[in-house]
Design a protein around this motif. Structure first.
Motif, mmCIF file in Angstrom:
data_model
loop_
_atom_site.group_PDB
_atom_site.id
_atom_site.type_symbol
_atom_site.label_atom_id
_atom_site.label_comp_id
_atom_site.label_asym_id
_atom_site.label_seq_id
_atom_site.Cartn_x
_atom_site.Cartn_y
_atom_site.Cartn_z
ATOM 1 N N ALA A 1 0.834 -1.215 0.000
ATOM 2 C CA ALA A 1 0.000 0.000 0.000
ATOM 3 C C ALA A 1 0.867 1.262 0.000
ATOM 4 C CB ALA A 1 -0.930 -0.009 1.212
ATOM 5 N N ALA A 2 1.972 1.223 0.731
ATOM 6 C CA ALA A 2 2.861 2.398 0.796
ATOM 7 C C ALA A 2 3.519 2.649 -0.556
ATOM 8 C CB ALA A 2 3.921 2.193 1.880
ATOM 9 N N ARG A 3 3.884 1.572 -1.235
ATOM 10 C CA ARG A 3 4.484 1.720 -2.576
ATOM 11 C C ARG A 3 3.467 2.327 -3.532
ATOM 12 N NH1 ARG A 3 8.956 -1.743 -4.218
ATOM 13 N NH2 ARG A 3 8.011 -1.849 -6.271
ATOM 14 N N GLU A 4 2.241 1.825 -3.485
ATOM 15 C CA GLU A 4 1.217 2.305 -4.429
ATOM 16 C C GLU A 4 0.831 3.755 -4.169
ATOM 17 O OE1 GLU A 4 -0.511 -2.172 -5.135
ATOM 18 O OE2 GLU A 4 -1.787 -0.741 -4.052
ATOM 19 N N SER A 5 0.671 4.108 -2.881
ATOM 20 C CA SER A 5 0.201 5.463 -2.545
ATOM 21 C C SER A 5 1.371 6.423 -2.328
ATOM 22 C CB SER A 5 -0.645 5.408 -1.266
ATOM 23 O OG SER A 5 0.157 4.957 -0.188
ATOM 24 N N LYS A 6 2.594 5.880 -2.318
ATOM 25 C CA LYS A 6 3.819 6.652 -2.058
ATOM 26 C C LYS A 6 3.838 7.285 -0.657
ATOM 27 C CE LYS A 6 5.502 7.351 -6.706
ATOM 28 N NZ LYS A 6 5.156 5.975 -7.010
ATOM 29 N N THR A 7 3.071 6.716 0.264
ATOM 30 C CA THR A 7 3.097 7.201 1.651
ATOM 31 C C THR A 7 4.417 6.780 2.306
ATOM 32 O OG1 THR A 7 0.739 6.682 1.676
ATOM 33 C CG2 THR A 7 1.737 7.252 3.792
ATOM 34 N N LEU A 8 4.986 7.666 3.129
ATOM 35 C CA LEU A 8 6.198 7.292 3.870
ATOM 36 C C LEU A 8 5.847 6.164 4.827
ATOM 37 C CD1 LEU A 8 7.561 10.795 4.983
ATOM 38 C CD2 LEU A 8 8.506 9.333 3.178
ATOM 39 N N LEU A 9 6.715 5.150 4.899
ATOM 40 C CA LEU A 9 6.482 4.025 5.806
ATOM 41 C C LEU A 9 7.762 3.740 6.590
ATOM 42 C CD1 LEU A 9 5.094 1.437 6.927
ATOM 43 C CD2 LEU A 9 5.707 0.289 4.788
ATOM 44 N N ILE A 10 7.636 3.745 7.916
ATOM 45 C CA ILE A 10 8.756 3.333 8.772
ATOM 46 C C ILE A 10 8.324 2.074 9.512
ATOM 47 C CG2 ILE A 10 10.383 3.999 10.585
ATOM 48 C CD1 ILE A 10 9.788 6.910 9.889
ATOM 49 N N ILE A 11 9.095 1.011 9.334
ATOM 50 C CA ILE A 11 8.737 -0.278 9.934
ATOM 51 C C ILE A 11 9.533 -0.464 11.217
ATOM 52 C CG2 ILE A 11 8.699 -2.780 9.575
ATOM 53 C CD1 ILE A 11 8.532 -2.101 6.541
ATOM 54 N N PRO A 12 8.838 -0.505 12.364
ATOM 55 C CA PRO A 12 9.540 -0.565 13.650
ATOM 56 C C PRO A 12 9.728 -1.976 14.179
ATOM 57 C CG PRO A 12 7.234 -0.133 14.025
ATOM 58 C CD PRO A 12 7.389 -0.341 12.535
ATOM 59 N N ASN A 13 9.432 -2.989 13.368
ATOM 60 C CA ASN A 13 9.752 -4.364 13.762
ATOM 61 C C ASN A 13 9.804 -5.318 12.568
ATOM 62 O OD1 ASN A 13 10.213 -6.453 15.949
ATOM 63 N ND2 ASN A 13 8.521 -7.353 14.844
ATOM 64 N N ALA A 14 8.663 -5.623 11.979
ATOM 65 C CA ALA A 14 8.526 -6.750 11.046
ATOM 66 C C ALA A 14 9.749 -6.922 10.146
ATOM 67 C CB ALA A 14 7.281 -6.575 10.188
ATOM 68 N N GLY A 15 10.280 -8.162 10.121
ATOM 69 C CA GLY A 15 11.552 -8.392 9.442
ATOM 70 C C GLY A 15 11.462 -8.916 8.022
ATOM 71 N N ALA A 16 10.241 -9.048 7.472
ATOM 72 C CA ALA A 16 10.070 -9.679 6.144
ATOM 73 C C ALA A 16 11.198 -9.275 5.195
ATOM 74 C CB ALA A 16 8.716 -9.319 5.555
ATOM 75 N N ASP A 17 11.983 -10.256 4.771
ATOM 76 C CA ASP A 17 13.155 -9.962 3.941
ATOM 77 C C ASP A 17 12.776 -9.201 2.670
ATOM 78 O OD1 ASP A 17 14.741 -11.300 5.809
ATOM 79 O OD2 ASP A 17 14.823 -13.169 4.672
ATOM 80 N N ALA A 18 11.607 -9.525 2.104
ATOM 81 C CA ALA A 18 11.217 -8.930 0.811
ATOM 82 C C ALA A 18 11.059 -7.409 0.883
ATOM 83 C CB ALA A 18 9.904 -9.550 0.336
ATOM 84 N N ILE A 19 10.749 -6.888 2.077
ATOM 85 C CA ILE A 19 10.474 -5.441 2.172
ATOM 86 C C ILE A 19 11.722 -4.620 1.877
ATOM 87 C CG2 ILE A 19 9.779 -3.585 3.755
ATOM 88 C CD1 ILE A 19 7.759 -5.554 4.961
ATOM 89 N N THR A 20 12.880 -5.147 2.267
ATOM 90 C CA THR A 20 14.127 -4.476 1.874
ATOM 91 C C THR A 20 14.879 -5.344 0.863
ATOM 92 O OG1 THR A 20 15.142 -5.330 3.909
ATOM 93 C CG2 THR A 20 14.363 -3.061 3.948
ATOM 94 N N GLY A 21 14.093 -6.144 0.130
ATOM 95 C CA GLY A 21 14.578 -6.929 -1.003
ATOM 96 C C GLY A 21 13.799 -6.471 -2.233
ATOM 97 N N PRO A 22 13.065 -7.379 -2.879
ATOM 98 C CA PRO A 22 12.359 -7.006 -4.121
ATOM 99 C C PRO A 22 11.372 -5.843 -3.961
ATOM 100 C CG PRO A 22 12.196 -9.382 -3.711
ATOM 101 C CD PRO A 22 12.912 -8.798 -2.539
ATOM 102 N N MET A 23 10.832 -5.649 -2.758
ATOM 103 C CA MET A 23 9.838 -4.572 -2.572
ATOM 104 C C MET A 23 10.463 -3.250 -2.117
ATOM 105 S SD MET A 23 6.810 -6.595 -0.611
ATOM 106 C CE MET A 23 5.522 -5.385 -0.886
ATOM 107 N N CYS A 24 11.779 -3.162 -2.066
ATOM 108 C CA CYS A 24 12.413 -1.957 -1.518
ATOM 109 C C CYS A 24 11.968 -0.713 -2.300
ATOM 110 C CB CYS A 24 13.933 -2.088 -1.560
ATOM 111 S SG CYS A 24 14.634 -2.030 -3.218
ATOM 112 N N ALA A 25 11.880 0.400 -1.606
ATOM 113 C CA ALA A 25 11.431 1.648 -2.239
ATOM 114 C C ALA A 25 11.983 2.815 -1.437
ATOM 115 C CB ALA A 25 9.897 1.707 -2.241
#
Ligand code: PHB
Length: 387
Positions: free
Chosen positions: A112-136
């Motif tokens: 949702a953050a990628r689509e809407s370009k909203t700033l997103l700060i993740i304070p825990n969840a470690g899903a590798d893909a978020i700073t892998g293929p989904m990085c933005a």
């Protein structure tokens, strides 16, 4: 330009700059999407507490702007993630999303953050893909990738000469990635994972799995559990007598924010994480003192990650002098920041993930005590991230 058009364009300029100024004075709208119920409820609360503590220390403002909070309980339920994040983005019109704990929910937030370009700060969840293929550029993590603490524990276990391991976890992204990270380093160091055991999140029916461990007699068990589930697993492992013969290792979540409830069952356990309670630095001591004063409880890794999420946001807003319109300035500063964290200073990779020391910790009483740095300045490999 005629006199009339000059007056008209001056008026337009004036209105526009008044508009921007009014906007700069309005509160920054922060959407906290966290678990406030279920097995991760305590984690969500600690993150919110840590975030608010940093804001309070800045006089309740960031970059001179008031803060307005909007909250959603995500229940650690991935099937509700899109609806829940939509409430914050569309209904509450937030400027920044902060969340969450559960990797499956965070994957929905990142989309949702990628689509809407909203700033997103993740304070825990470690899903590798978020700073892998989904990085933005608009997504930054203040926590870890699931790979990081797991990889460090695999390395430590192999260096101790342990050969046969069983892994056990919940069957979802975080658990799967954690045991994979452990196996990567453990097998590189000469060990072998002989069995992966798992159960559905957030289940706690561990008995059949503990029987299987007793039958297989591995040299070591590596577990990923957190929150309420971690409390129950560590207690059940000890109640089955397994802690006497087979050491239980874990990513540090297994014993973080849980020790009062785990009591004797956790004593002596070794885990790896980017934080240890007794890091004897002025920064950590001051943080733990003000956290305890404000919330009448001990800070844990989740509180640190919430606190650092606010520090990362502050770095972005300060660089833009509070002007949320300056998106590129904000996102660049959020990546360039050196975070002066209670865990020790860390930087942010191009993919948006902390580059940080991973500590080996040992449980003593109600604390995870530092036993040295297991891996220095560990960067997630960010596999698949293209920016
Ligand atoms: C995750 O789902 O990524 C997760 C949840 C709880 C933790 C760590 C990771 O303590």
């Amino acid at each position: 330009m005629t006199f009339k058009t000059a007056i008209a364009s001056a008026a337009v300029l004036c209105i526009a700059s008044f508009g921007a100024q009014a906007q700069n004075k309005a509160p920054v709208r922060i959407g906290l999407m966290l678990p406030y119920t279920g097995t991760y409820a305590a984690l969500g609360n600690a993150i919110e507490n840590g975030f608010k503590l940093y804001v309070q220390e800045q006089g309740g403002k960031l970059a001179g702007r008031e803060i307005a909070y909007f909250k959603v309980d995500d229940e650690s339920d991935p099937s509700k993630a899109t609806d829940n994040v939509g409430k914050l983005i569309k209904r509450d019109n937030v400027d920044v999303l902060v969340g969450t704990v559960h990797s499956g929910v965070a994957l929905g937030m990142a989309k949702a953050a990628r689509e809407s370009k909203t700033l997103l700060i993740i304070p825990n969840a470690g899903a590798d893909a978020i700073t892998g293929p989904m990085c933005a550029p608009n997504i930054v993590r203040s926590s870890f990738s699931n790979w990081q603490p797991a990889y460090a524990m695999g390395k430590v276990a192999a260096e101790k000469g342990l050969k046969r391991a069983i892994t056990i976890t919940w069957n979802y992204a975080a658990g799967a990635e954690s045991v994979k990270g452990f196996a990567e380093a453990f097998e590189k160091g000469g060990g072998k994972v002989i069995k992966d055991l798992n159960l559905p999140f957030p289940g706690v029916e561990f008995q059949a799995l503990l029987t299987e461990i007793a039958a297989q007699k591995p040299d070591v068990v590596y577990a990923f559990f957190a929150g309420g589930g971690a409390v129950k697993f560590v207690k059940d492992y000890a109640a089955a007598g397994l802690n006497k013969s087979i050491p239980l290792y874990g990513a540090g979540f297994l014993t973080d924010g849980t020790l009062e409830a785990q009591g004797d069952s956790a004593q002596g356990m070794l885990t790896t994480l980017h934080y240890a309670d007794n890091l004897d630095t002025p920064r950590n001591n001051a943080f733990r003192k003000s956290y305890a004063l404000a919330y009448k409880s001990n800070a844990d890794v989740y509180a640190v990650q919430g606190y650092d999420a606010a520090q990362i946001l502050a770095a972005g807003l300060n660089a833009a002098k509070g002007d949320l319109g300056k998106r590129d300035v904000i996102t660049a500063a959020m990546h360039k920041v050196v975070v002066d964290s209670p865990r020790g200073k860390f930087t942010i990779s191009a993919a948006g993930n902390p580059v940080q020391d991973i500590y080996l910790r040992e449980v003593k009483g109600n604390y995870n005590e530092n036993r040295g740095v297991a891996v220095k300045a560990l960067a997630d490999p960010a596999r698949g991230c293209k920016l």
